[in-house]
Each structure stands twice: as structure tokens, then as C-alpha cells.
Design a protein around this motif. Structure first.
Motif, short mmCIF file in Angstrom:
data_model
loop_
_atom_site.label_atom_id
_atom_site.label_comp_id
_atom_site.label_asym_id
_atom_site.label_seq_id
_atom_site.Cartn_x
_atom_site.Cartn_y
_atom_site.Cartn_z
N SER A 183 0.83 -1.20 0.00
CA SER A 183 0.00 0.00 0.00
C SER A 183 0.87 1.26 0.00
CB SER A 183 -0.98 0.00 1.18
OG SER A 183 -0.29 -0.11 2.38
N ALA A 221 -7.21 1.17 -2.28
CA ALA A 221 -6.37 0.95 -3.46
C ALA A 221 -6.60 2.05 -4.49
CB ALA A 221 -6.64 -0.43 -4.06
N GLY A 232 -2.16 -1.10 -7.48
CA GLY A 232 -3.48 -0.96 -6.85
C GLY A 232 -4.36 -2.16 -7.15
#
Lengths: 307, 272
Positions: free
Chosen positions: A265, B115, A285
Motif C-alpha cells: 500500500s 487501493a 493498486g
């Protein structure tokens, strides 16, 4: 449907309106639309955008992006830094999560047996859930600095080697795991305790009459009964470690020393906001997104209700 | 019953590990660096609030608190404004559409939206609200929407349909029913949502950092606090003073609402 305004008691116009309203309402919950649209724009929208950007070559905000196909993923999988991040995130979760859940379960078991002072204990266990990531991070920053409390205590015990815990490759990642544990055990324990409180006292007493000790009680009765809920708490903490590790890393180590504490992350953050490699960042991601879903699936399988 | 000594030792040991850092935090905030390093656990020899003055002025914490209050307050209001009608509608909906919308919100828990940090940042730039508090006021309610809607829907389901039918027979409009029948019964649910959102909005860091940026006139307290690391270097007394200052509002709320807050934190996670 069931709601029928009686024609006699209300004026006909109002009656007509409220009837069409209720008819519509039964078909579609219109008042839920603003909330749903809001949610879609601000959270689902960006997730979809992530899947688009991951396939673009986009070296910085001011550059016009071009289609890149799977190039970003090829770059990501050929980058040793990415694999360092995978290793660090895996270490953080595979060591931190089971430890956190086991310790939280033992703590919850202790609390639900209502020993003296259990209410003070419950009150205290909530504390880490209340404080923000920056406050936690700064607190540990001062505890772990070479002249901080940790070295002070170690020094008093004769172990002081003036270690810079967060800058030393041997202890940087373990320090972050300890912070996760510090912050996560208490909250997980009170959550588990809230479920374990509902275990029938009669079952427990019957087991004790049969000579079951505390260990038997914990693993034979409380664990199976709370198992599915332990799964829920584990998922919660899994996501929290996987994603919010970026904050602690950013505030405490910036991924270093070297890449010792670069987690997945944090890598997303770093590539997007420091290195301005936007396609790369969003490809990571997607990897993280998939790991998140897979991890939850695994935890669910592992800790399914078994009774 | 008799508890094994070791688990009691572990439990209270952990509790001590939770409390001691705060003690250290508070006493260090009143000391000079030398004193912190040489006598880490002893009380300060003098009560000097100079570190607080220094922290507040060098990180500009006063406007930051004001910004946090504004962002948290407005985002909370917006959350309720969106979630209460939504929960009301879902609790009364009987059709497939209602179930679908509810399922969408429930699935929201499972989507790791973190994310998508960068696309959110793009959205802020795209809407022209980049580097403002305003975007955060819009964004935070969206992140809280699944939890708020699910908790409130469950509360509203407990209201018997007969009550609502009686009101509607008396000529009450949908909004009147929502205000006078559902809202009073939902007060505990709303309190839960408000407390949970207060915590998560007040404590929000990463989104605030990337969206609001470094402007002292716009940034929240959580973004302002870590700047002390840069401006004061390793002056730990000042750093700890700033941290204590940031924690005060949250601990004040916890002190007043203890039970409510504990219940909220537990139910918030259980629904998730």
C-alpha cells in the motif's frame, strides 16, 4: 399493497397522491437514490478508474496518457522493489495477523470470565481504536527513537545499545508489526468479547463440572462458538493491516531503510505521489485489490462456522 | 472462578502497555529534551506549557482544529442527510430493487477502496475542488455510507408497519412519518452512526493529506500534526505536546460517552 388511505377520512386529492407515492415506493426505494449515487461517484467510481489507469502509460499528471496494454503489469512484475513490497506485506500479515487474533482471543477469554477489574480492562482496551494514525505514529516515533523510552527501559535493565529501532534494517519492519499489534489487539479483543459474552453460562458450568480446565473451556467451547465471528474480526484486521500500513510507513520510515518497510500500500502511494508513475501505481493498486479479496476469501474458508 | 495466573499477567501487561505510552506522552510534553532522555518516566520538575505554545504556533494548530471541526461537522450532517432517507426507504421497500440496493451497500464493506487513492485524487482535481476542505466534506460521507445505511436500516426495520399505516391514515405525508415516527425510534442508531463517523472523520489522515495538501488555511489537525516532525526536528517535548493537543477532543468525547462509544465501536464492526 397494504397501505391504503381510506377515501372517507382524507380529501380526495391528497388521497390520490399518497396512493401513487406508496405504489412507487414499493417498486423502488427512491429515497435511497441520493445516498447510492453519492456512494457510487466517490467510492465505486475511483475503483473503476483504477482499472482503467492501470492500462495507461502516464508518467505524471501533466502528460497526456497513452494506452499501454499490459506494459505496466510487466514493469511491476519485473521490478525487484515490487517483490520486496510483496515480501514485506506478506511478513506483516502472516506474522502480525495470527498473533493478533490469538492474543486478542486469549484476552477476550480472560475478560468474559469477569475477573476482578474487568470493566477497567474493557475501558482501556478501546483506547487504541480512538486515536488517529498520526497520533499513534508520533507516539511510537518518540518511544522508539534512540533516546526514547524503549531504550531508556532497556538501558536500565542493562541492554541498551542505542538502537535506532525504525532506522535499523533488522528492526524496522518488526517495529511496524509491533505497532499493528499494539493498536489491533485491544479492539479485536473487545469485539470478540462482545460475542463471547453471549455464550450460555450453563454450558460453561456443565463443562467445568466435567472437569474441563481453562484451556479446554477456551478452545473447546468459546473458540468454536465464536469461530465465524473471529473470522469477521480477522477480515477487518486483515484489511486494516494491508491498507492502512501505508500511513504508518509514510509517517515513520518512508519505506526505508532501503526497501525494508516498503509495503504494497505504501508502494501505491509512493509511485503515485512521489515518483509520479501513475500507471505503475494503479497496476499495484489492482494487485492489492485482488490480494484483499483473496485474503478475505481465505479467512472466510479458514474460519467458517463449524457447528 | 480461578483464572490461570499467566493470562491475567498478559491481560494486565497489555493494558499497561496501552496506558504507559500516554503517561509518557503527557509528562514528556511538559519537559525539555534532556529531561525526557535522562528521566523518561519521572514527573516533570516544573509545569512548563511552553512546549504547547511552541507546538500550536509552529504547526498552526488552531486553524487546523477549526478546519477539522468544520470538515467533521459538515461531513456528519451530510452523512445523516443521505443515510437517513436511504435507510428509511430500504426498510420499507419490499421489492427486488430494494434488496439490490441494500446488497450494494453491504458489499461496500468488502471493496478495498483504499487501493483507489489516486483516482480519488484525480476526481478532486477534475471537480476543481483540489486542495480544498470542500472535497473532503463530500468524500467522507461516501466512505461512511455503507455502514451508516446498514445500521440505520436495521433500526428502522424494528418499527412495526402498523404504526406507519396508522400515521398515513391520519393523512401524514412520507416525510412527516419519517420525522415523527421513525426518527424518534432511531435515536440510538443515529447516535451510533454519529459517534462512529465522528471518530473516523476526525481521525482521517491519508485522504486529507493528498487532497487538502499543505495549505495551513485548509488542512485538518491530523495533517498539521505530523508537520511538527519537520518544523521542530527532534524536539520531542514539542512533538508530544502537539500530539496531546490533538488527542484531547477524542478523549473528551470518550469520557462523556463511554458506554455509547463502546457500543458504537462494537456494533460498527459487527455490521461490517
Amino acid at each position: 399493497m397494504t397501505i391504503q388511505a381510506p377515501r372517507v377520512s382524507t380529501p380526495p386529492v391528497l388521497d390520490h397522491r399518497s396512493q401513487t407515492h406508496s405504489a412507487l415506493r414499493e417498486r423502488f426505494p427512491g429515497l435511497a437514490l441520493p445516498g447510492l449515487i453519492w456512494y457510487a461517484i466517490f467510492t465505486i467510481g475511483p475503483v473503476i478508474a483504477m482499472f482503467v489507469i492501470a492500462f495507461l502509460r502516464w508518467p505524471g499528471m501533466l502528460v497526456e496518457p497513452t494506452f499501454a496494454g499490459f506494459d505496466n503489469f510487466v514493469d511491476v512484475f519485473n521490478d525487484p522493489v515490487f517483490w520486496d513490497a510483496v515480501r514485506n506485506s506478506a511478513t506483516q500479515i502472516l506474522i502480525g495477523l495470527p498473533l493478533m487474533i490469538l492474543l486478542a482471543f486469549s484476552l477476550a477469554f480472560y475478560v468474559v470470565r469477569k475477573p476482578r477489574g474487568h470493566q477497567v480492562l474493557r475501558f482501556t482496551l478501546f483506547i487504541p481504536a480512538l486515536i488517529s494514525a498520526p497520533a499513534t505514529a508520533l507516539m511510537f516515533y518518540s518511544l522508539l527513537n534512540p533516546d526514547g523510552l524503549v531504550n531508556g527501559v532497556l538501558g536500565a535493565l542493562g541492554f541498551d545499545d542505542g538502537r535506532a529501532w525504525l532506522a535499523d534494517p533488522a528492526t524496522a519492519l518488526p517495529s511496524l508489526i509491533v505497532i499493528d499489534l499494539w493498536a489491533g489487539i485491544g479492539y479485536s479483543a473487545v469485539l470478540l468479547a462482545s460475542r463471547m459474552d453471549s455464550v450460555d453460562e450453563e454450558i460453561v458450568q456443565a463443562a467445568q463440572v466435567d472437569g474441563a480446565g481453562n484451556a479446554r473451556l477456551a478452545w473447546g467451547i468459546y473458540w468454536p462458538i465464536a469461530k465465524d465471528f473471529i473470522g469477521v474480526v480477522a477480515m477487518l484486521q486483515f484489511l486494516s493491516i494491508l491498507f492502512s500500513s501505508a500511513q504508518n510507513v509514510l509517517l515513520l520510515t518512508k519505506g526505508g531503510p532501503g526497501t525494508e518497510t516498503t509495503t504494497l500500500s505504501y508502494l501505491i502511494y509512493q509511485k503515485a505521489f512521489v515518483d509520479a508513475d501513475l500507471g505503475y501505481s494503479q497496476a499495484v493498486g489492482i494487485v492489492l485489490f485482488v490480494i484483499g479479496l483473496l485474503g478475505m476469501f481465505c479467512i472466510r474458508r479458514l474460519l467458517r462456522a463449524s457447528y | 472462578m480461578k483464572m490461570p495466573r499467566i493470562s491475567g499477567f498478559l491481560a494486565w501487561g497489555y493494558a499497561a502497555l496501552l496506558v504507559i505510552p500516554f503517561y509518557y506522552l503527557v509528562i514528556s510534553s511538559l519537559k525539555e529534551n534532556d529531561d525526557i532522555f535522562t528521566n523518561p518516566l519521572s514527573l516533570p520538575s516544573t509545569w512548563d506549557f511552553g512546549n504547547y505554545r511552541e507546538a500550536i504556533s509552529s504547526a498552526e494548530l488552531v486553524p487546523a482544529v477549526a478546519n477539522s471541526v468544520i470538515v467533521t461537522g459538515l461531513a456528519l450532517a451530510l452523512t445523516l442527510l443521505l443515510a437517513v432517507p436511504a435507510a428509511f426507504a430500504l426498510s420499507r421497500a419490499t421489492g427486488r430493487a430494494g434488496r439490490l440496493v441494500e446488497a450494494t451497500f453491504s458489499l461496500g464493506f468488502l471493496i478495498p477502496t483504499f487501493a483507489a487513492l489516486f483516482p480519488t485524487f484525480l476526481l478532486a482535481a477534475f471537480t476543481g475542488l483540489f486542495h480544498t476542505r470542500t472535497f473532503l466534506v463530500f468524500l467522507l460521507p461516501a466512505t461512511a455510507m455503507p455502514l451508516a445505511v446498514i445500521i440505520l436500516t436495521q433500526f428502522m426495520r424494528t418499527i412495526p408497519r402498523e404504526l406507519e399505516e396508522a400515521a398515513s391514515m391520519d393523512g401524514a405525508s412520507t416525510l412527516t412519518i419519517l420525522r415523527h415516527v421513525h426518527l424518534p425510534i432511531c435515536v440510538p442508531g443515529i447516535a451510533t452512526v454519529v459517534l462512529l463517523c465522528f471518530l473516523s472523520f476526525w481521525n482521517e489522515y491519508l485522504y486529507s493529506l493528498i487532497i487538502i495538501g499543505p495549505d495551513p488555511a485548509q488542512r485538518t489537525i491530523q495533517v498539521a500534526l505530523p508537520t511538527l516532525q519537520l518544523t521542530t526536528g527532534t524536539d520531542y517535548g514539542v512533538l508530544m505536546a502537539g500530539t496531546v493537543f490533538t488527542l484531547l477532543p477524542v478523549f473528551a468525547v470518550y469520557a462523556v460517552t463511554q458506554r455509547q462509544m463502546q457500543k458504537a465501536l462494537v456494533s460498527g464492526a459487527v455490521k461490517g
